[in-house]
Write a protein that holds these residues in place. Structure first.
Motif, short mmCIF file in Angstrom:
data_model
loop_
_atom_site.label_atom_id
_atom_site.label_comp_id
_atom_site.label_asym_id
_atom_site.label_seq_id
_atom_site.Cartn_x
_atom_site.Cartn_y
_atom_site.Cartn_z
N GLU A 25 76.65 2.62 -36.82
CA GLU A 25 75.99 2.63 -38.17
C GLU A 25 75.68 1.41 -38.72
N ALA A 26 74.34 1.31 -39.10
CA ALA A 26 74.07 0.04 -40.09
C ALA A 26 73.29 0.25 -41.13
N ARG A 27 73.91 0.31 -42.25
CA ARG A 27 72.79 0.67 -43.41
C ARG A 27 73.00 -0.61 -44.39
N THR A 28 71.73 -0.59 -44.98
CA THR A 28 71.63 -1.91 -45.80
C THR A 28 71.93 -1.42 -47.31
N LEU A 29 72.10 -2.15 -48.06
CA LEU A 29 72.46 -1.97 -49.41
C LEU A 29 72.16 -3.06 -50.44
N PRO A 30 70.98 -3.08 -50.86
CA PRO A 30 70.11 -3.93 -51.50
C PRO A 30 70.90 -3.95 -52.91
N ASP A 31 70.99 -5.27 -53.32
CA ASP A 31 71.66 -5.35 -54.86
C ASP A 31 72.93 -4.83 -54.96
N PHE A 32 73.64 -4.86 -53.93
CA PHE A 32 75.04 -4.13 -53.86
C PHE A 32 75.94 -5.26 -54.42
N ALA A 33 76.82 -4.94 -55.45
CA ALA A 33 77.80 -6.14 -56.01
C ALA A 33 79.05 -5.48 -55.86
N PRO A 34 79.81 -5.29 -54.76
CA PRO A 34 81.01 -5.05 -54.55
C PRO A 34 82.35 -5.72 -55.37
N GLU A 35 83.31 -5.23 -55.55
CA GLU A 35 84.41 -5.80 -56.23
C GLU A 35 85.52 -6.27 -54.79
N ILE A 36 85.37 -7.30 -54.76
CA ILE A 36 85.97 -8.21 -53.48
C ILE A 36 87.66 -8.26 -53.54
N HIS A 37 88.73 -7.68 -52.83
CA HIS A 37 90.04 -8.18 -53.09
C HIS A 37 90.35 -8.83 -51.85
N GLU A 38 91.44 -9.68 -52.11
CA GLU A 38 91.93 -10.35 -50.86
C GLU A 38 92.96 -9.43 -50.19
N LEU A 39 93.11 -9.51 -48.80
CA LEU A 39 93.89 -8.90 -48.06
C LEU A 39 95.52 -9.43 -48.50
N PRO A 40 96.36 -8.59 -48.60
CA PRO A 40 97.87 -8.66 -48.82
C PRO A 40 98.21 -9.69 -47.78
N ASP A 41 99.06 -10.69 -47.95
CA ASP A 41 99.59 -11.69 -46.94
C ASP A 41 100.24 -10.92 -45.70
N LEU A 65 98.02 -10.42 -43.02
CA LEU A 65 97.29 -11.35 -42.42
C LEU A 65 98.20 -12.24 -41.42
N ASN A 66 97.43 -12.73 -40.44
CA ASN A 66 98.03 -13.68 -39.47
C ASN A 66 97.20 -14.76 -39.08
N ALA A 67 97.35 -15.40 -38.50
CA ALA A 67 96.36 -16.89 -38.09
C ALA A 67 95.19 -16.31 -37.42
N ALA A 68 95.38 -15.39 -36.49
CA ALA A 68 94.10 -14.81 -35.98
C ALA A 68 93.25 -13.89 -36.60
N SER A 69 93.72 -13.51 -37.79
CA SER A 69 92.84 -12.49 -38.44
C SER A 69 91.51 -12.82 -38.67
N PRO A 70 90.61 -11.93 -38.38
CA PRO A 70 89.25 -12.42 -38.39
C PRO A 70 88.73 -12.24 -39.60
N VAL A 71 89.22 -11.24 -40.58
CA VAL A 71 88.95 -11.03 -42.01
C VAL A 71 89.98 -11.31 -43.06
N ARG A 72 89.63 -11.66 -44.18
CA ARG A 72 90.57 -12.27 -45.26
C ARG A 72 90.19 -11.15 -46.32
N GLN A 73 89.21 -10.52 -46.61
CA GLN A 73 88.72 -9.85 -47.86
C GLN A 73 88.40 -8.35 -47.43
N TYR A 74 88.65 -7.64 -48.36
CA TYR A 74 87.99 -6.20 -48.33
C TYR A 74 87.37 -5.68 -49.49
N THR A 75 86.85 -4.74 -49.56
CA THR A 75 86.23 -3.81 -50.81
C THR A 75 86.30 -2.21 -50.45
N LEU A 76 86.13 -1.52 -51.51
CA LEU A 76 86.26 -0.10 -51.27
C LEU A 76 84.90 0.54 -51.32
N MET A 77 84.59 1.44 -50.53
CA MET A 77 83.26 2.11 -50.61
C MET A 77 83.45 3.59 -50.00
#
Length: 145
Positions: A94-110, A113-125
């Motif tokens: 799936e690929a869905r465009t979301l124009p003017d989308f302003a999510p609330e971004i959260h840091e992933l809990p420590d 995470l590990n050194a190889a984690s490709p992402v550091r943040q998430y949001t809820l949809m």
């Protein structure tokens, strides 16, 4: 702690199986449908479509590894150009465009995470977690950097 971020040019929701990524729209090229699923090219993680040998297709697993085959539900592609000028087509469910989308971004809990984690943040949809990443993050997965 949450922070609100403005995605000035919108975002694109990309799905690969259960993995959902939110990438700034300005970092994603055209979104297209595949008529023919790509097949192995002989190089691990790189796929091709017969007759289109100049295009490299990448298929991401839900655990952020590259697949050597393309599942039947990956018929949508997005173009990403690496910093080195390499153009790749990434295959998504799936690929869905979301124009003017302003999510609330959260840091992933420590603890997640590990050194190889490709992402550091998430949001809820729709009540589900979506990892926030950049096209550069996807490029690093491809290039092993």
């Amino acid at each position: 702690m949450a922070q609100t971020t403005s995605t000035e040019h919108g975002a694109v929701l990309l799905r690969a199986d259960k993995l959902r990524l939110l990438v700034p729209q300005a970092e994603i090229g055209e979104i297209e449908h595949l008529d023919t699923l790509p097949t192995q090219s002989g190089l691990p993680g790189f796929l091709t479509v017969p007759g289109q040998d100049d295009i490299c297709y990448i298929v991401l697993a839900q655990n952020f590894t590259l697949l050597d085959t393309c599942p039947e539900d990956r018929f949508i592609t997005t173009k990403i150009v690496t910093a080195e000028g390499i153009t790749t087509q990434w295959c998504w469910s799936e690929a869905r465009t979301l124009p003017d989308f302003a999510p609330e971004i959260h840091e992933l809990p420590d603890v997640l995470l590990n050194a190889a984690s490709p992402v550091r943040q998430y949001t809820l949809m729709d009540g589900q977690p979506v990892f926030v990443c950049s096209a550069k993050t996807l490029q690093h997965l491809l290039l092993g950097a």
